[in-house]
Design an enzyme around this catalytic site. Structure first.
Site, PDB file in Angstrom:
ATOM      1  N   GLY A 128      51.814 -83.507  51.914  1.00  0.00           N
ATOM      2  CA  GLY A 128      52.083 -82.029  51.437  1.00  0.00           C
ATOM      3  C   GLY A 128      53.460 -81.916  50.761  1.00  0.00           C
ATOM      4  O   GLY A 128      53.658 -81.220  49.877  1.00  0.00           O
TER       5      GLY A 128
ATOM      6  N   TYR B  15      56.298 -74.293  55.099  1.00  0.00           N
ATOM      7  CA  TYR B  15      56.851 -73.996  54.022  1.00  0.00           C
ATOM      8  C   TYR B  15      58.413 -73.340  54.284  1.00  0.00           C
ATOM      9  O   TYR B  15      59.155 -73.481  53.495  1.00  0.00           O
ATOM     10  CB  TYR B  15      55.927 -72.788  53.284  1.00  0.00           C
TER      11      TYR B  15
ATOM     12  N   ASN C 169      47.787 -68.587  59.071  1.00  0.00           N
ATOM     13  CA  ASN C 169      48.105 -69.800  59.137  1.00  0.00           C
ATOM     14  C   ASN C 169      49.646 -70.336  59.553  1.00  0.00           C
ATOM     15  O   ASN C 169      50.409 -70.621  58.907  1.00  0.00           O
ATOM     16  CB  ASN C 169      47.950 -70.429  57.472  1.00  0.00           C
TER      17      ASN C 169
ATOM     18  N   PHE D  40      46.102 -78.614  49.283  1.00  0.00           N
ATOM     19  CA  PHE D  40      45.381 -79.059  50.413  1.00  0.00           C
ATOM     20  C   PHE D  40      45.478 -80.636  50.946  1.00  0.00           C
ATOM     21  O   PHE D  40      45.350 -81.482  49.559  1.00  0.00           O
ATOM     22  CB  PHE D  40      43.777 -78.878  50.154  1.00  0.00           C
ATOM     23  N   VAL D  41      45.727 -81.022  51.959  1.00  0.00           N
ATOM     24  CA  VAL D  41      45.840 -82.378  52.345  1.00  0.00           C
ATOM     25  C   VAL D  41      44.736 -82.756  53.445  1.00  0.00           C
ATOM     26  O   VAL D  41      44.695 -81.766  54.341  1.00  0.00           O
ATOM     27  CB  VAL D  41      47.126 -82.677  53.021  1.00  0.00           C
TER      28      VAL D  41
END
Length: 167
Positions: free
Chosen positions: A104, A138, A131, A93-94
């Protein structure tokens, strides 16, 4: 490339409160507040107690000791197919106001380095299907989001029932 105003480092004793605050922020972001029942003491024991269950990296803005701007919590699993351990990223988490600065990516790069240095055969994590921004992020890093795997979970009363032989 990470903004030079940030530093990634292994969590150390005393970091449990700031990590817990980030976990709570993650739970809020993922709309899972009700499921987040961990305490600072739980995280402190898991990260720094005599039977450590996990490790964490913390991202901080240089020159400021707290609060941290992001974290990654991880642990080892094992792949019978590879015959080697793997690195599992449980949470990353950022804080929203620090996204886009490379934090991240820097956390994931550091974790990939840990996996490589420890001889891991895999570096894995899960992402919520809604998400889309995380999935794109990613995939942009080279990760493959596996479409045919689902997580199975047993918790609470169901775990208690399953733990009783013959029931």
């Amino acid at each position: 490339m990470i903004d030079s105003a940030f530093t990634i480092a292994a969590a150390k004793p005393g970091d449990a409160p700031v990590i817990h605050a980030l976990v709570r922020a993650l739970a809020d972001y993922e709309r899972l507040d009700a499921a987040c029942i961990s305490t600072v003491a739980d995280l402190d024991a898991a990260l720094f107690g005599p039977q450590r269950a996990a490790e964490a990296l913390v991202a901080r803005k240089n020159g400021i000791s707290d609060p941290a701007v992001g974290f990654a919590l991880f642990f080892h699993t094992f792949s019978t197919f590879l015959g080697r351990r793997s690195l599992w990223l449980e949470d990353l988490f950022v804080r929203p106001e620090h996204r886009g600065a490379g934090v991240g990516r820097a956390l994931l790069t550091a974790l990939a380095g840990i996996a490589r240095d420890r001889g891991c055969g895999r570096f894995e994590w899960a992402v919520l299907d809604w998400n889309e921004s995380a999935i794109r992020f990613y995939e942009g890093l080279g990760a493959v989001v596996l479409p045919d795997w689902r997580i199975a979970r047993v918790t609470g009363a169901a775990l208690e029932r399953l733990a009783v032989p013959g029931v």
